[in-house]
Motif scaffolding. Sequence first.
Motif, PDB file in Angstrom:
ATOM      1  N   CYS A  51       4.452  14.046   3.269  1.00 36.69           N
ATOM      2  CA  CYS A  51       4.170  14.743   2.008  1.00 36.69           C
ATOM      3  C   CYS A  51       2.748  14.462   1.537  1.00 36.69           C
ATOM      4  O   CYS A  51       2.171  15.257   0.794  1.00 36.69           O
ATOM      5  N   GLY A  52       2.172  13.353   1.971  1.00 39.92           N
ATOM      6  CA  GLY A  52       0.800  13.015   1.604  1.00 39.92           C
ATOM      7  C   GLY A  52      -0.212  14.045   2.067  1.00 39.92           C
ATOM      8  O   GLY A  52      -1.276  14.201   1.460  1.00 39.92           O
ATOM      9  N   TRP A  53       0.106  14.781   3.129  1.00 38.49           N
ATOM     10  CA  TRP A  53      -0.794  15.832   3.615  1.00 38.49           C
ATOM     11  C   TRP A  53      -0.861  17.003   2.636  1.00 38.49           C
ATOM     12  O   TRP A  53      -1.829  17.756   2.631  1.00 38.49           O
ATOM     13  N   LEU A  54       0.199  17.167   1.840  1.00 38.98           N
ATOM     14  CA  LEU A  54       0.279  18.302   0.923  1.00 38.98           C
ATOM     15  C   LEU A  54      -0.110  17.946  -0.510  1.00 38.98           C
ATOM     16  O   LEU A  54      -0.173  18.833  -1.349  1.00 38.98           O
ATOM     17  N   GLY A  55      -0.326  16.673  -0.797  1.00 41.69           N
ATOM     18  CA  GLY A  55      -0.809  16.290  -2.116  1.00 41.69           C
ATOM     19  C   GLY A  55       0.172  15.472  -2.926  1.00 41.69           C
ATOM     20  O   GLY A  55       1.347  15.329  -2.580  1.00 41.69           O
ATOM     21  N   THR A  56      -0.335  14.965  -4.032  1.00 35.33           N
ATOM     22  CA  THR A  56       0.445  14.064  -4.866  1.00 35.33           C
ATOM     23  C   THR A  56       1.601  14.763  -5.565  1.00 35.33           C
ATOM     24  O   THR A  56       2.663  14.173  -5.735  1.00 35.33           O
ATOM     25  N   THR A  57       1.417  16.013  -5.963  1.00 42.08           N
ATOM     26  CA  THR A  57       2.499  16.726  -6.651  1.00 42.08           C
ATOM     27  C   THR A  57       3.682  16.933  -5.717  1.00 42.08           C
ATOM     28  O   THR A  57       4.842  16.753  -6.114  1.00 42.08           O
ATOM     29  N   THR A  58       3.412  17.289  -4.474  1.00 38.45           N
ATOM     30  CA  THR A  58       4.486  17.464  -3.492  1.00 38.45           C
ATOM     31  C   THR A  58       5.226  16.153  -3.278  1.00 38.45           C
ATOM     32  O   THR A  58       6.457  16.134  -3.220  1.00 38.45           O
ATOM     33  N   CYS A  59       4.493  15.060  -3.185  1.00 42.64           N
ATOM     34  CA  CYS A  59       5.142  13.752  -3.007  1.00 42.64           C
ATOM     35  C   CYS A  59       5.989  13.387  -4.219  1.00 42.64           C
ATOM     36  O   CYS A  59       7.086  12.857  -4.075  1.00 42.64           O
ATOM     37  N   MET A 129      -6.021  -0.955  -8.232  1.00 41.30           N
ATOM     38  CA  MET A 129      -7.300  -1.494  -7.741  1.00 41.30           C
ATOM     39  C   MET A 129      -7.722  -2.757  -8.488  1.00 41.30           C
ATOM     40  O   MET A 129      -8.374  -3.625  -7.920  1.00 41.30           O
ATOM     41  N   SER A 130      -7.356  -2.871  -9.763  1.00 41.50           N
ATOM     42  CA  SER A 130      -7.744  -4.068 -10.507  1.00 41.50           C
ATOM     43  C   SER A 130      -6.958  -5.298 -10.062  1.00 41.50           C
ATOM     44  O   SER A 130      -7.478  -6.414 -10.111  1.00 41.50           O
ATOM     45  N   CYS A 131      -5.732  -5.101  -9.602  1.00 41.07           N
ATOM     46  CA  CYS A 131      -4.904  -6.242  -9.196  1.00 41.07           C
ATOM     47  C   CYS A 131      -4.875  -6.465  -7.689  1.00 41.07           C
ATOM     48  O   CYS A 131      -4.783  -7.595  -7.232  1.00 41.07           O
ATOM     49  N   LEU A 132      -4.933  -5.391  -6.931  1.00 37.20           N
ATOM     50  CA  LEU A 132      -4.853  -5.487  -5.470  1.00 37.20           C
ATOM     51  C   LEU A 132      -5.995  -4.669  -4.867  1.00 37.20           C
ATOM     52  O   LEU A 132      -5.812  -3.544  -4.403  1.00 37.20           O
ATOM     53  N   ALA A 133      -7.163  -5.258  -4.842  1.00 38.99           N
ATOM     54  CA  ALA A 133      -8.362  -4.544  -4.395  1.00 38.99           C
ATOM     55  C   ALA A 133      -8.310  -4.169  -2.913  1.00 38.99           C
ATOM     56  O   ALA A 133      -9.021  -3.251  -2.483  1.00 38.99           O
ATOM     57  N   GLU A 134      -7.477  -4.835  -2.118  1.00 38.70           N
ATOM     58  CA  GLU A 134      -7.417  -4.525  -0.687  1.00 38.70           C
ATOM     59  C   GLU A 134      -6.907  -3.103  -0.419  1.00 38.70           C
ATOM     60  O   GLU A 134      -7.105  -2.564   0.659  1.00 38.70           O
ATOM     61  N   TYR A 135      -6.251  -2.483  -1.395  1.00 35.46           N
ATOM     62  CA  TYR A 135      -5.786  -1.109  -1.225  1.00 35.46           C
ATOM     63  C   TYR A 135      -6.919  -0.096  -1.342  1.00 35.46           C
ATOM     64  O   TYR A 135      -6.746   1.065  -1.037  1.00 35.46           O
ATOM     65  N   ARG A 136      -8.093  -0.533  -1.770  1.00 34.09           N
ATOM     66  CA  ARG A 136      -9.252   0.358  -1.876  1.00 34.09           C
ATOM     67  C   ARG A 136      -9.668   0.871  -0.494  1.00 34.09           C
ATOM     68  O   ARG A 136     -10.169   1.984  -0.363  1.00 34.09           O
ATOM     69  N   GLN A 137      -9.455   0.076   0.540  1.00 29.96           N
ATOM     70  CA  GLN A 137      -9.887   0.427   1.890  1.00 29.96           C
ATOM     71  C   GLN A 137      -8.939   1.397   2.589  1.00 29.96           C
ATOM     72  O   GLN A 137      -9.298   2.003   3.584  1.00 29.96           O
ATOM     73  N   THR A 138      -7.734   1.527   2.096  1.00 30.32           N
ATOM     74  CA  THR A 138      -6.751   2.357   2.784  1.00 30.32           C
ATOM     75  C   THR A 138      -6.734   3.770   2.218  1.00 30.32           C
ATOM     76  O   THR A 138      -7.160   4.009   1.099  1.00 30.32           O
ATOM     77  N   GLU A 139      -6.260   4.681   3.023  1.00 30.66           N
ATOM     78  CA  GLU A 139      -6.132   6.065   2.578  1.00 30.66           C
ATOM     79  C   GLU A 139      -4.659   6.358   2.331  1.00 30.66           C
ATOM     80  O   GLU A 139      -4.010   7.047   3.106  1.00 30.66           O
ATOM     81  N   GLN A 140      -4.156   5.809   1.266  1.00 28.57           N
ATOM     82  CA  GLN A 140      -2.758   5.983   0.887  1.00 28.57           C
ATOM     83  C   GLN A 140      -2.671   7.101  -0.149  1.00 28.57           C
ATOM     84  O   GLN A 140      -3.618   7.355  -0.871  1.00 28.57           O
ATOM     85  N   THR A 141      -1.527   7.726  -0.238  1.00 24.76           N
ATOM     86  CA  THR A 141      -1.295   8.732  -1.268  1.00 24.76           C
ATOM     87  C   THR A 141      -0.544   8.078  -2.413  1.00 24.76           C
ATOM     88  O   THR A 141       0.636   7.780  -2.309  1.00 24.76           O
ATOM     89  N   ILE A 142      -1.250   7.838  -3.508  1.00 23.97           N
ATOM     90  CA  ILE A 142      -0.611   7.322  -4.714  1.00 23.97           C
ATOM     91  C   ILE A 142      -0.112   8.548  -5.459  1.00 23.97           C
ATOM     92  O   ILE A 142      -0.889   9.327  -5.982  1.00 23.97           O
ATOM     93  N   PHE A 143       1.223   8.734  -5.483  1.00 25.22           N
ATOM     94  CA  PHE A 143       1.757   9.973  -6.029  1.00 25.22           C
ATOM     95  C   PHE A 143       2.371   9.812  -7.407  1.00 25.22           C
ATOM     96  O   PHE A 143       2.627  10.796  -8.097  1.00 25.22           O
ATOM     97  N   SER A 144       2.609   8.607  -7.828  1.00 20.96           N
ATOM     98  CA  SER A 144       3.209   8.429  -9.139  1.00 20.96           C
ATOM     99  C   SER A 144       3.135   6.971  -9.511  1.00 20.96           C
ATOM    100  O   SER A 144       2.695   6.126  -8.741  1.00 20.96           O
TER     101      SER A 144
END
Length: 176
Positions: A51-59, A129-144
């Motif tokens: 679902c990440g390929w289609l965007g955050t709303t789809t997820c 990002m303020s609490c877990l900065a290591e997620y800045r490097q990944t290409e994750q879909t934060i959908f909610s």
Amino acid sequence: MKHTPKAFANFGLVLRFHVMNDILTIFAAFAVMNRVIPIDDSFVYIAHGPCGWLGTTTCYVTYGLMTMGASMTLYIVLVSFVVRLRIMQSRATSNRAIGFALAATVLPVPSVIFVSDYSVIIVIENILMSCLAEYRQTEQTIFSGIADVRSDSMTIMITLMIFALIPLYFLILHVR
């Protein structure tokens, strides 16, 4: 299928509905493959699925369908026990009555999921990002996410889900 008693044939409607609900829930879970990250009083939902390929709303919608389908299962079990009880008491239950019972018991409470506190993605990303900065490097879909689990809308949703399930379990035990 040919030798099913007529009184029990209507129970097939409940079984078909249950199977369709399970299939929808499984496909939605596959599409989202979500991960929930709790951070203080907040929750961040990350999708690892297609679902990440289609965007955050789809997820977000897919996650809502998955959660709704999973919670609907208990209500379907209650309807199935009631229909079976009526069959054992030799009372015919029409398909229309079964359909109405499914709609009346299955849809109201699980649909509260979509009323939950859908926070703005930018706010959720900043919390992550303020609490877990290591997620800045990944290409994750934060959908909610939920910026504050103590908000009024979340309190109402959690209360409804808890207080709706307790009587449901007692009803299932009683009818069983």
